[in-house]
Design a protein around this motif. Sequence first.
Motif: not given
Length: 330
Positions: A195-209
């Motif tokens: 799954x895609x990560x942010x450039x700093x390695x963290x996980x992007x925030x995701x909504x319950x979509x």
Amino acid sequence: MKTALAAALAAVLVLILALGMGDSPTEAVAADAVSCLPYTGETPDLDDDQVANAARIIAIGKQRGVPARGWAVAVATAMVESRLHNINHGDDDSVGLFQQRPSMDWGTVAQLTDIEYATNAFYGGPQPPSNPGLIDIPGWEQMPLTEAAQAVQRSGFPDRYTEWTALAIDLVREHGDTELDCDKIVAGPGTVQPMPRNSDGSWPREGCVIKPDPTTGKGCLTPRTDNIVKQAAAYGKPGCYRPSNHGEHPKGRACDWMMTSGGEAHGAQKAKGDAMAAWAVANADNLGIMYVIWYRRIWTQNQGWHAYNNPWGGNNPSGWHTNHVHISMY
């Protein structure tokens, strides 16, 4: 066993040279780790019986069409369980090369001390034992060696199988005429889609979509949760969204994979849960898994597996997660 001994000496030389050139101890250890030698000291001398049994395990795997990585898992497992001797004793009622137990439905004592039967039972596939073997474990080729072995063996000491990684590789080279490298035996190639990560390695925030949650027909899921439902299809359909006042379920970030219809899992049901928990841990970095709970234990990135204290109460299989594997996502 000259190959493994040479590898061990080479690893020591790498360490000495690294330290001599001013590398940090961490860098030196990393260089040593590449050699796939998780233990120190010389590779032990094996007697004729041990070598013959290892060769037999490898030959059966080759004849069965089991990938070569599976041969090494089997050899390392037998080295831990019996030191590659076909013995008629062990802890409780364990016998044979793999210390399989008649009381756990692996077969009779006579069968389990027959090398052909015991090895086929370990590899799995269409044969008598009701317990899943190695090739019956979804994703075993992507698990670290110790987790693949543990998914079959369900040992009380799940981390010990890596001790003989180098020896297993060496035996596969010599008796299977096949080259294995560190990546193929320790971790294996990944098959889950990261799954895609942010450039700093963290996980992007995701909504319950994702609406509605396809596992319950109500509520919603985040894209990462929806992805793991698809990636873990071999373990069945989970239940994910539910409205509650705590945890990740109401956020669409958690799912439960039931191993039973409600009671505590045993035998093949527990083995399936063990296998799924091992698969989840092995793929946590790619999938965005925050923690896994299974059978009174919880796995987190920082602490690994440790005791689960059942903070929400419920002194029953659901509360202690002995009937389902729970996975929460970032």
